[in-house]
Design an enzyme around this catalytic site. Structure first.
Site, PDB file in Angstrom:
ATOM      1  N   GLU A  22      33.888  27.702  -0.524  1.00 48.37           N
ATOM      2  CA  GLU A  22      32.774  28.074   0.347  1.00 48.37           C
ATOM      3  C   GLU A  22      31.777  26.934   0.503  1.00 48.37           C
ATOM      4  O   GLU A  22      31.060  26.860   1.494  1.00 48.37           O
ATOM      5  CB  GLU A  22      32.052  29.310  -0.230  1.00 48.37           C
ATOM      6  N   LYS A  80      33.406  39.413   9.806  1.00 49.59           N
ATOM      7  CA  LYS A  80      32.487  40.561   9.785  1.00 49.59           C
ATOM      8  C   LYS A  80      32.169  41.014  11.203  1.00 49.59           C
ATOM      9  O   LYS A  80      32.179  42.212  11.497  1.00 49.59           O
ATOM     10  CB  LYS A  80      31.186  40.190   9.066  1.00 49.59           C
ATOM     11  N   HIS A 113      57.124  28.885 -13.396  1.00 45.79           N
ATOM     12  CA  HIS A 113      58.382  29.559 -13.051  1.00 45.79           C
ATOM     13  C   HIS A 113      58.351  30.115 -11.633  1.00 45.79           C
ATOM     14  O   HIS A 113      59.239  30.870 -11.251  1.00 45.79           O
ATOM     15  CB  HIS A 113      58.671  30.651 -14.082  1.00 45.79           C
TER      16      HIS A 113
END
Ligand code: PA5
Length: 447
Positions: A289, A424, A310
């Site tokens: 951010e 948003k 793995h």
């Protein structure tokens, strides 16, 4: 004195010491901007001197509030997302017994801290509410803006449940709100309902807020020593003031930027201890951010080794050479487990008999480091003496300070997050939120 340490010698096949040092003037200028408030986003520098400015009275207030919660509740739900969630989650996970949630809850000094509001999973919320139906629980609701949708939905549900279970008056005693001093729906609600509140300072952004009540209250409610955490951060604050070779944040910031300029666009935070999984999540938010803007920035990723050797090991060893690793290495683990000898030795493991599991883990780390360096992956190594509050406090501040310096080297504003708003706006338009009529019409015409 034991402390965290940064070792960059394993990046030197990709960049030279001179290339790293050539960034020192930019890093020193960045440090100066952080200390003098002369850089981009200077309204959000409250975290820089925060550890040394935390008062005894403030810590005592947080501890007393945590005690009142632990006296009255077995479970606390910390409701928040992003910077209002990840710091507490990272510290609690690093310190907690990993099976504590499965053990009987019989320590009156601790609450089990559960989290909500960090997703919009209907099943998550249903199952959480179902679990809490017969539990003594309380809520710490955390939102700086006080209007974030995810925690607001979770809080509405949990508040209603708590009020039904214990009555409105008792519920009000078991709810603590951490939010802006004046603004936002949560502030207004807390005032009307008479909740105990703590303030998130205006000048501390969410991802830099773990050493405010945002992180400290849930950590204290979980039974951990917030004074030691803050003391560790204070030590690192003092250690990162000067633009010198002794400043670990500066070294980390210059090294990762030198690697970025050499084409290493992805930084993978590696741990060899599952307790650090969420530290990686906290770090990803901090760096992602802060730096990912203006179409620039190192992409922060994280893996848990040896588990992910793995699954992701192949890519890291042999894939595109655009990555580097930052390994978080814990010097001393908390417990001893010795690998036993076995007479039949059918698994062929007797060569390890008598060794500690951690010795094997350390050789997995060393072997991997050598393999990755041989494969062209530069490795920065950050060692932490042990998973204890004081060292986690050091580590938090170390990464925060390096993030600020690094953002300024990159020439972005490390303290805003305009890109977070895009989803948003679309979500509100799609949900037909009042005030979004034009956006609703526009987005519906596209689907
Ligand atoms: O770092 C940030 O600013 C964000 O991650 C916020 O912390 C997150 O969006 C939650 O915001 P708020 O605390 O306002 O609910």
């Amino acid at each position: 004195m034991a402390t965290i340490n940064v070792d960059v010698k394993n990046v030197l096949g990709t960049v030279t010491a001179e290339q790293i040092q050539s960034l020192n003037p930019e890093a020193a200028a960045g440090l100066d901007k952080l200390h003098n408030g002369t850089g981009l986003g200077s309204d959000f520098l409250g975290w820089v001197n925060l550890p040394s400015e935390i008062t005894e009275a403030h810590l005592a207030d947080i501890e007393a509030t945590a005690k009142s919660l632990t006296d009255n509740c077995d479970y606390i739900v910390a409701v928040g997302i992003g910077g209002s969630y990840l710091g507490a989650k990272a510290v609690i996970e690093a310190l907690a017994d990993q099976f504590s949630q499965l053990r009987p809850q019989d320590d009156p000094r601790r609450c089990r801290v559960l989290f909500a509001g960090q997703n919009i999973g209907e099943d998550y919320l249903y199952e959480l509410q179902d679990f809490l139906a017969d539990k003594r629980f309380g809520i710490i609701v955390i939102s700086k803006s006080g209007t974030t949708t995810e925690p607001a939905i979770a809080f509405r549900l949990l508040k209603e449940q708590l009020e039904k279970q214990v009555g409105k008056a008792e519920a009000a005693k078991r709810i603590v709100a951490i939010t802006d001093a004046k603004k936002g729906a949560l502030r207004q609600l807390a005032t009307e309902e008479g909740y105990k509140t703590f303030i998130i300072p205006d000048n501390v952004g969410g991802r830099f807020s773990v050493l405010t009540p945002v992180g400290l209250l849930p950590i204290a409610a979980a039974g951990y020593d917030i004074r030691a955490l803050v003391d560790g951060a204070r030590r690192m604050e003092a250690r990162t003031v000067e633009a010198s070779d002794e400043n670990p944040s500066l070294l980390y910031a210059t090294t990762r930027n030198a690697l970025y300029r050499a084409g290493r666009k992805i930084e993978i935070m590696v741990n060899y201890n599952p307790k650090l999984h969420f530290f990686g999540e906290w770090w990803k938010q901090l760096y992602g951010e802060s730096e990912g803007k203006d179409h620039k920035g190192i992409f922060p990723a994280s893996v848990d080794f040896s588990t992910d050797l793995h699954s992701m090991g192949q890519w890291i060893q042999d894939g595109e050479r655009t990555i580097f690793e930052t390994v978080l290495s814990v010097e001393e683990v908390a417990h001893r487990t010795i690998i036993p000898s076995d007479e039949a030795n059918l698994d062929g493991l007797n060569y390890l008999a008598g060794k500690r599991v951690d010795q094997v883990n350390k050789m997995a780390e060393l072997g991997t480091r050598i393999a990755h360096v041989d494969g062209g992956v530069p490795v920065i190594r950050v060692t932490i003496p042990a998973l204890k509050e004081e060292y986690l406090g050091e580590l938090i501040y170390f990464f925060e300070k390096a993030c600020g310096i690094s953002g300024y080297i990159l020439d972005v504003n490390p303290f805003n997050q305009p890109g977070v708003e895009a989803y948003k706006r679309n979500m509100f338009a799609l949900l037909e939120k009042p005030g979004y009529e034009a956006e609703t019409a526009a987005i519906k015409s596209r689907i």
